[in-house]
Design an enzyme around this catalytic site. Structure first.
Site, PDB file in Angstrom:
ATOM      1  N   ASP A  58       4.383  -8.372  -5.929  1.00 27.21           N
ATOM      2  CA  ASP A  58       4.026  -8.282  -4.520  1.00 27.21           C
ATOM      3  C   ASP A  58       4.506  -6.919  -4.037  1.00 27.21           C
ATOM      4  OD1 ASP A  58       4.009  -8.504  -1.730  1.00 27.21           O
ATOM      5  OD2 ASP A  58       4.233 -10.692  -1.866  1.00 27.21           O
ATOM      6  N   LYS A  84      -6.285 -10.682   4.899  1.00 24.23           N
ATOM      7  CA  LYS A  84      -7.486 -10.195   5.591  1.00 24.23           C
ATOM      8  C   LYS A  84      -8.282 -11.241   6.357  1.00 24.23           C
ATOM      9  CE  LYS A  84     -10.808 -10.924   2.092  1.00 24.23           C
ATOM     10  NZ  LYS A  84     -12.180 -11.053   2.430  1.00 24.23           N
ATOM     11  N   SER A 124     -10.748  -0.516   7.904  1.00 21.08           N
ATOM     12  CA  SER A 124     -11.863  -1.346   8.342  1.00 21.08           C
ATOM     13  C   SER A 124     -12.508  -0.787   9.600  1.00 21.08           C
ATOM     14  CB  SER A 124     -11.318  -2.746   8.635  1.00 21.08           C
ATOM     15  OG  SER A 124     -12.260  -3.516   9.341  1.00 21.08           O
ATOM     16  N   TYR A 148      -4.859  -8.917  12.440  1.00 20.27           N
ATOM     17  CA  TYR A 148      -5.373  -8.295  11.212  1.00 20.27           C
ATOM     18  C   TYR A 148      -5.868  -6.877  11.495  1.00 20.27           C
ATOM     19  CZ  TYR A 148      -8.997  -6.794   8.023  1.00 20.27           C
ATOM     20  OH  TYR A 148      -9.773  -6.009   7.207  1.00 20.27           O
ATOM     21  N   LYS A 152      -4.476  -2.842  10.364  1.00 23.28           N
ATOM     22  CA  LYS A 152      -5.260  -1.745   9.778  1.00 23.28           C
ATOM     23  C   LYS A 152      -5.054  -0.474  10.606  1.00 23.28           C
ATOM     24  CE  LYS A 152      -6.938  -3.818   6.228  1.00 23.28           C
ATOM     25  NZ  LYS A 152      -6.444  -3.449   4.893  1.00 23.28           N
ATOM     26  N   ARG A 289     -18.990 -16.553  18.533  1.00 21.99           N
ATOM     27  CA  ARG A 289     -17.625 -16.670  18.014  1.00 21.99           C
ATOM     28  C   ARG A 289     -16.729 -15.734  18.821  1.00 21.99           C
ATOM     29  NH1 ARG A 289     -16.762 -15.238  11.713  1.00 21.99           N
ATOM     30  NH2 ARG A 289     -17.386 -13.180  12.465  1.00 21.99           N
TER      31      ARG A 289
HETATM   32  C1  WQD Z   1     -20.935 -11.009  10.402  1.00 24.78           C
HETATM   33  C2  WQD Z   1     -21.932 -11.513  11.451  1.00 24.78           C
HETATM   34  C3  WQD Z   1     -20.983 -13.131  12.951  1.00 24.78           C
HETATM   35  C4  WQD Z   1     -20.254 -16.221   9.907  1.00 24.78           C
HETATM   36  C5  WQD Z   1     -15.124  -9.398   9.723  1.00 24.78           C
HETATM   37  C6  WQD Z   1     -13.865  -8.743  10.190  1.00 24.78           C
HETATM   38  C7  WQD Z   1     -13.774  -7.372   9.638  1.00 24.78           C
HETATM   39  C8  WQD Z   1     -13.888  -7.397   8.140  1.00 24.78           C
HETATM   40  C9  WQD Z   1     -15.070  -8.145   7.685  1.00 24.78           C
HETATM   41  C10 WQD Z   1     -12.305  -8.288   6.551  1.00 24.78           C
HETATM   42  C11 WQD Z   1     -21.343 -11.639  12.847  1.00 24.78           C
HETATM   43  C12 WQD Z   1     -22.048 -13.773  12.100  1.00 24.78           C
HETATM   44  C13 WQD Z   1     -20.611 -15.059  10.560  1.00 24.78           C
HETATM   45  C14 WQD Z   1     -20.981 -17.423  10.186  1.00 24.78           C
HETATM   46  C15 WQD Z   1     -22.374 -16.182  11.712  1.00 24.78           C
HETATM   47  N1  WQD Z   1     -12.675  -7.937   7.651  1.00 24.78           N
HETATM   48  N2  WQD Z   1     -21.650 -15.027  11.444  1.00 24.78           N
HETATM   49  N3  WQD Z   1     -22.019 -17.325  11.066  1.00 24.78           N
HETATM   50  O1  WQD Z   1     -17.044 -10.382  11.911  1.00 24.78           O
HETATM   51  O2  WQD Z   1     -18.469  -8.387  11.243  1.00 24.78           O
HETATM   52  O3  WQD Z   1     -16.235  -8.678  10.233  1.00 24.78           O
HETATM   53  O4  WQD Z   1     -15.144  -9.416   8.319  1.00 24.78           O
HETATM   54  O5  WQD Z   1     -11.881  -8.537   5.647  1.00 24.78           O
HETATM   55  O6  WQD Z   1     -12.579  -6.802  10.022  1.00 24.78           O
HETATM   56  O7  WQD Z   1     -13.848  -8.701  11.608  1.00 24.78           O
HETATM   57  O8  WQD Z   1     -18.040 -10.185   9.547  1.00 24.78           O
HETATM   58  O9  WQD Z   1     -19.173 -11.731   7.984  1.00 24.78           O
HETATM   59  O10 WQD Z   1     -17.549 -12.681   9.678  1.00 24.78           O
HETATM   60  O11 WQD Z   1     -19.744 -11.792  10.458  1.00 24.78           O
HETATM   61  O12 WQD Z   1     -23.311 -16.183  12.501  1.00 24.78           O
HETATM   62  O13 WQD Z   1     -20.676 -18.505   9.651  1.00 24.78           O
HETATM   63  O14 WQD Z   1     -22.314 -12.854  11.068  1.00 24.78           O
HETATM   64  O15 WQD Z   1     -21.012 -13.618  14.263  1.00 24.78           O
HETATM   65  O16 WQD Z   1     -22.370 -11.317  13.754  1.00 24.78           O
HETATM   66  P1  WQD Z   1     -17.490  -9.426  10.875  1.00 24.78           P
HETATM   67  P2  WQD Z   1     -18.592 -11.659   9.340  1.00 24.78           P
END
Ligand code: WQD
Length: 334
Positions: A58, A84, A124, A148, A152, A289
């Site tokens: 770690d 993450k 990110s 989170y 970053k 969300r």
């Molecule tokens: C993408 C789009 C959701 C799930 C996040 C973190 C970022 C990075 C990546 C990581 C959005 C929509 C999602 C679902 C949906 N971190 N969605 N139904 O939020 O852009 O980024 O992950 O390690 O820091 O914030 O990615 O894939 O969660 O969402 O409609 O079940 O898909 O609202 O528009 P996001 P995501």
């Protein structure tokens, strides 16, 4: 180059290890297996014919991390290891700050102590907060909506300050957009424990019947079809961006977006998945969300101009390779 990759058995880390090996680098991996599996090491060997030296440690613990630096003549470091999960970070913020900040500080100190001149950091696009896209590297860092994202931004500041006063400590901050897709072999990809938070792994599990339907979080955003727009990037392209970064001769502090520069809506992604893979993905529109922004995509021109890197794979490659990987996963609902 001899490169230490922390978090090298994770989703982006493992793809990067493969690209580094393919480009003739010697790779060492440090991973505590908290969100990755040791079998990925064998898969790396199957694909590349090489088995990187592996340390199950770690990196928040300085002593075992220091042992690696003391024994091995490391020339470059790529730091992926970290927690993450956005939602979890709201529930247990101290764990996120402890893990993600201590690891960065320890590794930066060890790089300075042992003369490791290249530090590539896994950041990110979330550090841009809610600003109009396309995001450009010189935009201010705005508060994000979760711990989170703050870790970053804080790690970026720590490394920026360290690079400013230590000549020869060259830092590259890579701001990822939304990495999806999987290795063409279908052997490695994104396999989160439990119910996925991110869109692509969720879609893949609905397609395979492990989850009943996808919830689309809002269709009333100001976008072409009302659903959220993101810059999805193939993990293999992203991995190649790291090779360009670690090989770069740039000195001091440099920051690059790694994205395609293209926005894709949730519905566009889901429909591309359905069409390319000829498989159904039932979905329902639900509430937005909390914490989501409407649109996030990169201005990717700086990485192209300065690192000579640009994406080569498109949305079809992404959705096909994600499905190819998912189909090979035997696990049931976790
Ligand atoms: C993408 C789009 C959701 C799930 C996040 C973190 C970022 C990075 C990546 C990581 C959005 C929509 C999602 C679902 C949906 N971190 N969605 N139904 O939020 O852009 O980024 O992950 O390690 O820091 O914030 O990615 O894939 O969660 O969402 O409609 O079940 O898909 O609202 O528009 P996001 P995501």
């Amino acid at each position: 180059m001899k490169i230490l990759v922390t978090g090298g058995l994770g989703f982006i880390g493992s793809h990067t290890v493969l690209e580094l090996l393919a480009n003739g680098h010697e790779v060492l991996i440090a991973d505590n297996l908290s969100n990755s599996k040791i079998e990925v090491l064998d898969k790396i060997e199957n694909i590349s014919g090489q088995k990187p030296k592996f340390f199950q440690i770690d990196v928040t613990e300085k002593a075992p991390t220091q042992e690696i630096f003391a024994k091995e003549k490391i020339e470059g470091l790529i730091h992926f290891a970290g927690l993450k999960a956005v939602g979890e970070s709201v529930e247990i913020p101290l764990k996120y700050y402890y893990n993600n900040l201590l690891s960065t500080i320890n590794l930066a100190e060890l790089c300075l102590q042992y003369g490791v001149g290249k530090f590539v950091f896994s950041s990110s696009a979330t550090v841009y907060g809610e600003q109009p896209s396309p995001f450009r590297e010189e935009m201010p860092l705005l508060p994000t909506t979760n711990p989170y994202g703050e870790t970053k931004a804080m790690s970026e500041r720590i490394l920026t300050d360290a690079a400013r006063v230590n000549r020869g400590f060259n830092v590259i901050l890579l701001r990822y957009f939304n990495p999806i897709g999987a290795h063409p072999s279908g052997l490695i990809g994104e396999d989160p424990n439990g119910i996925p938070n991110n869109l692509m792994p969720y879609v893949a599990r609905v397609a395979s019947g492990k989850l009943p339907f996808l919830s689309i979080f809002g269709d009333d955003y100001e976008t072409s079809d009302g659903t959220g727009v993101r810059d999805y990037i193939h993990v293999v392209d992203l991995a190649q961006g790291h090779v360009k970064a670690i090989e770069s001769e740039k000195t001091g502090l440099n920051i690059y977006n790694l994205g395609t520069g293209q926005g894709t809506s949730v519905l566009e992604l889901v429909n591309a998945f359905i069409a390319a893979n000829k498989i159904d993905v039932p979905y329902k529109i639900v509430e937005r969300r909390p914490g989501d922004i409407a649109i996030s995509f990169a201005d990717a021109s700086k990485a192209k101009a300065e690192l000579g890197w640009q994406t080569k794979l498109d949305l079809i490659d992404m959705v096909k390779s994600s499905w190819n990987f998912e189909k090979r996963q035997k696990s049931e609902v976790h």
